[in-house]
Design an enzyme around this catalytic site. Sequence first.
Site, PDB file in Angstrom:
ATOM      1  N   LYS A 361       5.193 -19.576 -10.222  1.00  0.00           N
ATOM      2  CA  LYS A 361       5.012 -18.123 -10.105  1.00  0.00           C
ATOM      3  C   LYS A 361       4.873 -17.795  -8.632  1.00  0.00           C
ATOM      4  O   LYS A 361       4.046 -18.398  -7.926  1.00  0.00           O
ATOM      5  CB  LYS A 361       3.765 -17.682 -10.888  1.00  0.00           C
ATOM      6  CG  LYS A 361       3.396 -16.206 -10.690  1.00  0.00           C
ATOM      7  CD  LYS A 361       2.262 -15.757 -11.618  1.00  0.00           C
ATOM      8  CE  LYS A 361       1.744 -14.363 -11.258  1.00  0.00           C
ATOM      9  NZ  LYS A 361       0.643 -13.908 -12.131  1.00  0.00           N
ATOM     10  N   ASP A 366      -0.235  -9.234  -6.120  1.00  0.00           N
ATOM     11  CA  ASP A 366      -0.271  -8.630  -7.453  1.00  0.00           C
ATOM     12  C   ASP A 366      -1.316  -7.517  -7.466  1.00  0.00           C
ATOM     13  O   ASP A 366      -2.510  -7.775  -7.586  1.00  0.00           O
ATOM     14  CB  ASP A 366      -0.608  -9.708  -8.498  1.00  0.00           C
ATOM     15  CG  ASP A 366      -0.750  -9.133  -9.900  1.00  0.00           C
ATOM     16  OD1 ASP A 366      -0.336  -7.975 -10.123  1.00  0.00           O
ATOM     17  OD2 ASP A 366      -1.272  -9.862 -10.775  1.00  0.00           O
ATOM     18  N   LYS A 373      -5.208  -3.091 -10.743  1.00  0.00           N
ATOM     19  CA  LYS A 373      -6.438  -3.873 -10.868  1.00  0.00           C
ATOM     20  C   LYS A 373      -7.586  -3.056 -10.286  1.00  0.00           C
ATOM     21  O   LYS A 373      -7.602  -2.773  -9.088  1.00  0.00           O
ATOM     22  CB  LYS A 373      -6.306  -5.192 -10.103  1.00  0.00           C
ATOM     23  CG  LYS A 373      -5.313  -6.158 -10.726  1.00  0.00           C
ATOM     24  CD  LYS A 373      -5.332  -7.504 -10.030  1.00  0.00           C
ATOM     25  CE  LYS A 373      -4.319  -8.455 -10.660  1.00  0.00           C
ATOM     26  NZ  LYS A 373      -4.656  -8.829 -12.056  1.00  0.00           N
ATOM     27  N   ASP A 386      -1.593 -15.138  -5.720  1.00  0.00           N
ATOM     28  CA  ASP A 386      -0.815 -15.111  -6.956  1.00  0.00           C
ATOM     29  C   ASP A 386       0.553 -15.797  -6.807  1.00  0.00           C
ATOM     30  O   ASP A 386       1.359 -15.783  -7.724  1.00  0.00           O
ATOM     31  CB  ASP A 386      -0.655 -13.658  -7.436  1.00  0.00           C
ATOM     32  CG  ASP A 386      -0.653 -13.551  -8.951  1.00  0.00           C
ATOM     33  OD1 ASP A 386      -1.044 -14.528  -9.618  1.00  0.00           O
ATOM     34  OD2 ASP A 386      -0.237 -12.490  -9.463  1.00  0.00           O
ATOM     35  N   ASP A 446       0.435  -5.298 -15.438  1.00  0.00           N
ATOM     36  CA  ASP A 446      -0.329  -6.355 -14.768  1.00  0.00           C
ATOM     37  C   ASP A 446      -0.026  -7.737 -15.357  1.00  0.00           C
ATOM     38  O   ASP A 446      -0.436  -8.752 -14.801  1.00  0.00           O
ATOM     39  CB  ASP A 446      -1.829  -6.047 -14.857  1.00  0.00           C
ATOM     40  CG  ASP A 446      -2.638  -6.845 -13.841  1.00  0.00           C
ATOM     41  OD1 ASP A 446      -2.027  -7.459 -12.937  1.00  0.00           O
ATOM     42  OD2 ASP A 446      -3.881  -6.845 -13.945  1.00  0.00           O
ATOM     43  N   GLU A 448       2.610  -9.354 -15.100  1.00  0.00           N
ATOM     44  CA  GLU A 448       3.909  -9.400 -14.417  1.00  0.00           C
ATOM     45  C   GLU A 448       4.420 -10.814 -14.196  1.00  0.00           C
ATOM     46  O   GLU A 448       5.624 -11.037 -14.139  1.00  0.00           O
ATOM     47  CB  GLU A 448       3.797  -8.668 -13.070  1.00  0.00           C
ATOM     48  CG  GLU A 448       3.226  -9.487 -11.897  1.00  0.00           C
ATOM     49  CD  GLU A 448       1.818 -10.016 -12.122  1.00  0.00           C
ATOM     50  OE1 GLU A 448       1.074  -9.379 -12.875  1.00  0.00           O
ATOM     51  OE2 GLU A 448       1.471 -11.076 -11.552  1.00  0.00           O
ATOM     52  N   ARG A 450       4.508 -13.448 -16.083  1.00  0.00           N
ATOM     53  CA  ARG A 450       5.342 -13.946 -17.176  1.00  0.00           C
ATOM     54  C   ARG A 450       6.721 -13.297 -17.171  1.00  0.00           C
ATOM     55  O   ARG A 450       7.703 -13.902 -17.595  1.00  0.00           O
ATOM     56  CB  ARG A 450       4.614 -13.736 -18.514  1.00  0.00           C
ATOM     57  CG  ARG A 450       4.316 -12.299 -18.846  1.00  0.00           C
ATOM     58  CD  ARG A 450       3.286 -12.141 -19.950  1.00  0.00           C
ATOM     59  NE  ARG A 450       1.912 -12.369 -19.488  1.00  0.00           N
ATOM     60  CZ  ARG A 450       0.848 -12.293 -20.277  1.00  0.00           C
ATOM     61  NH1 ARG A 450       0.991 -12.009 -21.562  1.00  0.00           N
ATOM     62  NH2 ARG A 450      -0.359 -12.501 -19.777  1.00  0.00           N
TER      63      ARG A 450
HETATM   64  N1  BES Z   1      -2.407 -12.798 -11.444  1.00  0.00           N
HETATM   65  C1  BES Z   1      -3.075 -12.366 -12.601  1.00  0.00           C
HETATM   66  C2  BES Z   1      -3.950 -13.445 -13.218  1.00  0.00           C
HETATM   67  C3  BES Z   1      -5.221 -13.759 -12.486  1.00  0.00           C
HETATM   68  C4  BES Z   1      -6.347 -12.980 -12.663  1.00  0.00           C
HETATM   69  C5  BES Z   1      -5.297 -14.876 -11.693  1.00  0.00           C
HETATM   70  C6  BES Z   1      -7.522 -13.312 -12.007  1.00  0.00           C
HETATM   71  C7  BES Z   1      -6.473 -15.210 -11.047  1.00  0.00           C
HETATM   72  C8  BES Z   1      -7.584 -14.425 -11.218  1.00  0.00           C
HETATM   73  C9  BES Z   1      -2.074 -11.943 -13.668  1.00  0.00           C
HETATM   74  O1  BES Z   1      -0.903 -11.378 -13.199  1.00  0.00           O
HETATM   75  C10 BES Z   1      -2.749 -10.905 -14.473  1.00  0.00           C
HETATM   76  O2  BES Z   1      -3.009  -9.861 -13.952  1.00  0.00           O
HETATM   77  N2  BES Z   1      -3.020 -11.215 -15.739  1.00  0.00           N
HETATM   78  C11 BES Z   1      -3.698 -10.313 -16.585  1.00  0.00           C
HETATM   79  C12 BES Z   1      -3.031 -10.356 -17.934  1.00  0.00           C
HETATM   80  C13 BES Z   1      -3.485  -9.257 -18.841  1.00  0.00           C
HETATM   81  C14 BES Z   1      -2.966  -7.938 -18.365  1.00  0.00           C
HETATM   82  C15 BES Z   1      -2.974  -9.560 -20.233  1.00  0.00           C
HETATM   83  C16 BES Z   1      -5.163 -10.755 -16.673  1.00  0.00           C
HETATM   84  O3  BES Z   1      -5.419 -11.951 -16.714  1.00  0.00           O
HETATM   85  O4  BES Z   1      -6.018  -9.894 -16.661  1.00  0.00           O
HETATM   86 ZN    ZN Z   2      -0.298 -11.980 -11.323  1.00  0.00          ZN
HETATM   87 MN    MN Z   3      -1.100  -9.292 -12.829  1.00  0.00          MN
END
Ligand code: BES
Ligand code: ZN
Ligand code: MN
Length: 592
Positions: A361, A366, A373, A386, A446, A448, A450
């Site tokens: 990734k 992000d 966020k 990220d 968010d 993104e 995947r």
């Molecule tokens: N990059 C984040 C995941 C992340 C969050 C990594 C905190 C490290 C610390 C990812 O893109 C994300 O935002 N995932 C969301 C998914 C949700 C919207 C289903 C998450 O984990 O909140």
């Molecule tokens: Zn992310």
């Molecule tokens: Mn995200």
Amino acid sequence: MATAASTSAAAVLASRFLRRSPRLLRRLALSSRAPPAALSARPSSFHCPAPLGPQQLGHRARMGHSTAAAAAPALGLTKPNAVEPPQITFSAKDVEFSEWKGDILAVAVTEKDLSKDSASIFENAVLKKLDNQLGGLLSEVAAEEDFTGKAGQSVVLRLPGQGFKRVGLIGLGQNAPSTAAASRGLGESVASVAKAAQASSAAIVLASPSGIQEEFKLTAAAAIASGTVLGLYEDSRYKSESKKVHLKQVDLIGLGFGPEVDQKLKYANDLSSGVIFGRELVNSPANVLTPAVLAEEASKIASTYSDVFTATVLDVEKCKELKMGSYLAVAAASANPPHFIHLCYKPAGGNVKRKLAIVGKGLTFDSGGYNIKTGPGCSIELMKFDMGGSAAVFGAAKALGQIKPPGVEVHFIVAACENMISGTGMRPGDIVTASNGKTIEVNNTDAEGRLTLADALVYACNQGVEKIVDLATLTGACVVALGPSIAGIFTPSDELAKEISAASEVSGEKFWRLPLEESYWESMKSGVADMVNTGGRQGGSITAALFLKQFVDEKVQWMHIDMAGPVWNDKKRAATGFGVSTLVEWVLKNSS
Ligand code: BES
Ligand code: ZN
Ligand code: MN
């Protein structure tokens, strides 16, 4: 008597100052901020040029420098300083420790090693001899400083009139290291005492060398060496005053000697330079490390090790041709255009028995997009990390470019972009179409990572590989489940699970297998498209992995690694370089 030849680390770590390609720079200068029209006038992919002539040797390019200079300067005018990485020569020697000469003699001791006989004399032969040589000083200081040999404890003595200026006792806990992680820990402890003493030479000796099993000695030597390098390294490229590393020479005493150990020590150095490179990529902020700069850094690896690597970087137009609608939707809001990066490793001689792909990734930032966020704990200010998956991918590529394993072809694939907010960005509710034709209703912008991985995985499958491992900082849910230092792994293949678990035993990195529970796919169904991209809070890491599975050919063995926790060390406020060591080990296990 010293018998073993030393293994030079200098060449390895110095290779971080990579040669750059004028053709590449011209291209990136164009693509960095230029509109798509300017890009489409050019060929939309390129292969790495031949190695550069001697006049370019020694020309230093640092991450962010060249592109920033060639195109627009980095936002905020930040340029990373060209800080020399640690260049340490490790030598495995068969010498009498008491005759060693240098700045610090580090003696690793277990709690048991410190036991004394009825006359208050150390029972351990090494400590007894040393204490004798020092007129009882060792015994005194251990008692005064309450040094009991616990793991993490250390005490250092300044010694006038000895061959070594200092002696340090390093606590190992109850036993001598029996795992790669523990050996690495010993190296890190040595690094910290050597750093504090500003030592330029050090020796490491175990008070009870027989505590390390004969067949583990090679792994231990390599892990101690890489622990020392990685423990010494501090990323000061973005500080106005950089810290100097003094340590140049480390002698390993009592872990054997000869060509086999020397080769392992070279491996440790090659690996460490890859881990450091990975850390630097993650530490670099998003205003410096844009998708274009990440592509340039990757291409520099290919041109440095051009005997084994070729690089292909696809721009927006080319990605459109390949119908990567899912990836391009994520990239759509950003002023920094996406770069789809593909490095290909082919061993010299061309005899290939296995074909692998490693997909990372690569979100250089992000923000969450429209599902921005917000709120405490969302860590938006850390979201430069990220692209940690891609950093593991390119860190491994760098190490493998030096190690050059035979019989294995490896594709390193990263769909790099930024998840931002603007009038051109994707909206919650949009339906996007991935390159395998599947449609996705984006119910959360968010989620993104995947979406970018979907097209990257389809592309990886098209390379005709047998096995794919992807790494991603994919879900906060995985951090909740496994905490900050363990990565989650998901795979339908028990065989691949075993391979990665074996690799992790050598690397010392921690993984835990989680289930690909098919019944949870229910929550990923859409009323209007083939699937949604998020399925709610419950089992968030599992539904994310199930989503990725939709884009992997069933004939290919595949594993997803969620490294959202271990990418970052909160205490050190810095990147860990997680993933590099395990990936390199895994590729070596697949080589012949
Ligand atoms: N990059 C984040 C995941 C992340 C969050 C990594 C905190 C490290 C610390 C990812 O893109 C994300 O935002 N995932 C969301 C998914 C949700 C919207 C289903 C998450 O984990 O909140
Ligand atoms: Zn992310
Ligand atoms: Mn995200």
